[in-house]
Motif scaffolding. Sequence first.
Motif, mmCIF file in Angstrom:
data_model
loop_
_atom_site.group_PDB
_atom_site.id
_atom_site.type_symbol
_atom_site.label_atom_id
_atom_site.label_comp_id
_atom_site.label_asym_id
_atom_site.label_seq_id
_atom_site.Cartn_x
_atom_site.Cartn_y
_atom_site.Cartn_z
ATOM 1 N N ALA A 96 0.877 -1.175 -0.040
ATOM 2 C CA ALA A 96 -0.229 -0.158 0.010
ATOM 3 C C ALA A 96 0.921 1.423 0.203
ATOM 4 C CB ALA A 96 -0.986 -0.016 1.280
ATOM 5 N N PHE A 97 0.430 2.232 -0.368
ATOM 6 C CA PHE A 97 1.051 3.521 -0.582
ATOM 7 C C PHE A 97 0.363 4.728 -0.215
ATOM 8 C CE2 PHE A 97 1.604 0.403 -4.079
ATOM 9 C CZ PHE A 97 3.096 0.425 -3.992
ATOM 10 N N ARG A 98 1.145 5.657 0.701
ATOM 11 C CA ARG A 98 0.525 6.851 1.154
ATOM 12 C C ARG A 98 1.550 7.839 1.112
ATOM 13 N NH1 ARG A 98 -2.587 4.350 6.432
ATOM 14 N NH2 ARG A 98 -4.090 2.602 4.905
ATOM 15 N N ASP A 99 1.307 8.869 0.502
ATOM 16 C CA ASP A 99 2.084 10.157 0.166
ATOM 17 C C ASP A 99 2.152 10.882 1.643
ATOM 18 O OD1 ASP A 99 3.774 12.041 -1.222
ATOM 19 O OD2 ASP A 99 1.974 13.135 -2.040
ATOM 20 N N GLY A 100 3.263 11.456 1.705
ATOM 21 C CA GLY A 100 3.700 12.211 2.868
ATOM 22 C C GLY A 100 3.677 11.710 4.366
ATOM 23 N N GLU A 101 3.770 10.362 4.426
ATOM 24 C CA GLU A 101 4.330 9.550 5.408
ATOM 25 C C GLU A 101 5.311 8.593 5.423
ATOM 26 O OE1 GLU A 101 0.927 7.004 6.279
ATOM 27 O OE2 GLU A 101 -0.675 8.321 6.250
ATOM 28 N N ALA A 102 6.377 9.488 6.216
ATOM 29 C CA ALA A 102 7.784 8.799 6.287
ATOM 30 C C ALA A 102 8.582 9.380 7.814
ATOM 31 C CB ALA A 102 8.744 9.355 5.245
ATOM 32 N N GLY A 103 8.957 8.306 8.290
ATOM 33 C CA GLY A 103 9.542 8.507 9.673
ATOM 34 C C GLY A 103 9.751 7.535 10.460
ATOM 35 N N ARG A 104 10.046 7.306 11.473
ATOM 36 C CA ARG A 104 10.319 6.080 12.408
ATOM 37 C C ARG A 104 9.379 5.074 12.119
ATOM 38 N NH1 ARG A 104 10.561 4.229 17.924
ATOM 39 N NH2 ARG A 104 9.153 5.911 18.485
ATOM 40 N N ARG A 105 8.205 5.354 12.082
ATOM 41 C CA ARG A 105 6.965 4.386 12.021
ATOM 42 C C ARG A 105 6.118 4.533 10.859
ATOM 43 N NH1 ARG A 105 4.500 4.693 18.388
ATOM 44 N NH2 ARG A 105 6.275 4.004 19.267
ATOM 45 N N HIS A 106 6.701 5.093 9.698
ATOM 46 C CA HIS A 106 5.966 5.129 8.568
ATOM 47 C C HIS A 106 6.853 5.000 7.460
ATOM 48 C CE1 HIS A 106 3.120 7.363 11.280
ATOM 49 N NE2 HIS A 106 2.404 7.024 10.489
ATOM 50 N N ASN A 107 6.471 4.549 6.426
ATOM 51 C CA ASN A 107 7.249 4.570 4.770
ATOM 52 C C ASN A 107 6.154 4.783 4.016
ATOM 53 O OD1 ASN A 107 9.970 4.039 3.828
ATOM 54 N ND2 ASN A 107 8.836 2.806 2.537
ATOM 55 N N PRO A 108 6.412 5.497 2.704
ATOM 56 C CA PRO A 108 5.197 5.684 1.909
ATOM 57 C C PRO A 108 4.890 4.551 1.073
ATOM 58 C CG PRO A 108 7.274 6.760 1.329
ATOM 59 C CD PRO A 108 7.452 6.329 2.524
ATOM 60 N N GLU A 109 5.820 3.574 1.052
ATOM 61 C CA GLU A 109 5.240 2.119 0.445
ATOM 62 C C GLU A 109 5.620 1.126 1.695
ATOM 63 O OE1 GLU A 109 7.091 -1.489 -2.489
ATOM 64 O OE2 GLU A 109 7.784 0.682 -2.580
#
Length: 325
Positions: A96-109
């Motif tokens: 799954a893919f979500r724009d604007g989500e990157a960090g310690r608990r997020h990755n866009p893919e």
Amino acid sequence: MTSDWRPCAGPAVLRARAGLLAELRAFFAAAGVLEVETPLCASAPGTDPALEPLLTRYTGPGWPAGLTLYLQTSPEFAMKRLLAAGSGPIYQICKAFRDGEAGRRHNPEFTLLEWYRPGFDLPRLMDEVAALARLGLGQPALAEERLSYRELFMRYLDLDPLEAPVAALRGLAVAQIDGAAGLELPDRDAWLDLLLTALIEPRLGAGRLTLVYDYPASQAALACLNPGDPRVAERFELYYRGVELANGFHELADPAEQRARCVADNRKRCARGQAELPLDERLLAALAQGLPDCAGVALGLDRLLMLRLGADSLGEVLAFPIERA
């Protein structure tokens, strides 16, 4: 030569991921739930203002002028079309893919496990989610607690989230969260979400699974409203060690209500400066045909693996997170 060609996850982590996937597939096979696949690209994404899709474009036979496609934020809409066509209980392990989500608990893919259970009510699905989480975490004796959203706020903040005015929510945030004094948030739900993520979530799932249910009706997303209390929706989330792992619904089956919610979502998106998104007319047609009464849930597998291995960030359990993609 680029120096960051190496994967972030080593062989032991790759083997742990493969083992987890095998365990999950065996779990669903034993339960009689069918594994399915649906497209990663769709002509219409979900309209939820909290989720921003990534776009791509197809040019070729059939669409000489080009066709805008959206990388799925979840396989939910396509899976509901399968359910309406008589698939029975189904699950999917997919990207799954979500724009604007990157960090310690997020990755866009990221990797998502999503499944649907015709005939299940929310408590029965919560039972299954807890059993699967214990399996995935490798902790078969892990205890659990179940709290309503209202009980959660009353316990940790001494505040009723269903009745408190925006001024009270904002005042509590300003008093207890650094930097909140300068925030201008768009609505009541945004203040509730800030309080939840900053002050409550880090305390959830300490040494046990925490299942939170009966979210405010304004946060229903694709869930039915509670017939006994229309202030709340038949929705739950699962937490462990302060990490949100899963989001489940008693699925909305009314096409008119679904359309109205999508239209309202787009109004909210426009008010926030986000792009208006097309409605999924194929989903609405499937609902009109008849979605079986069911409950469904999406669970983040990268987060589950992170917790299973005691890692501190998703980057440790992904072969190639966005910075190395």
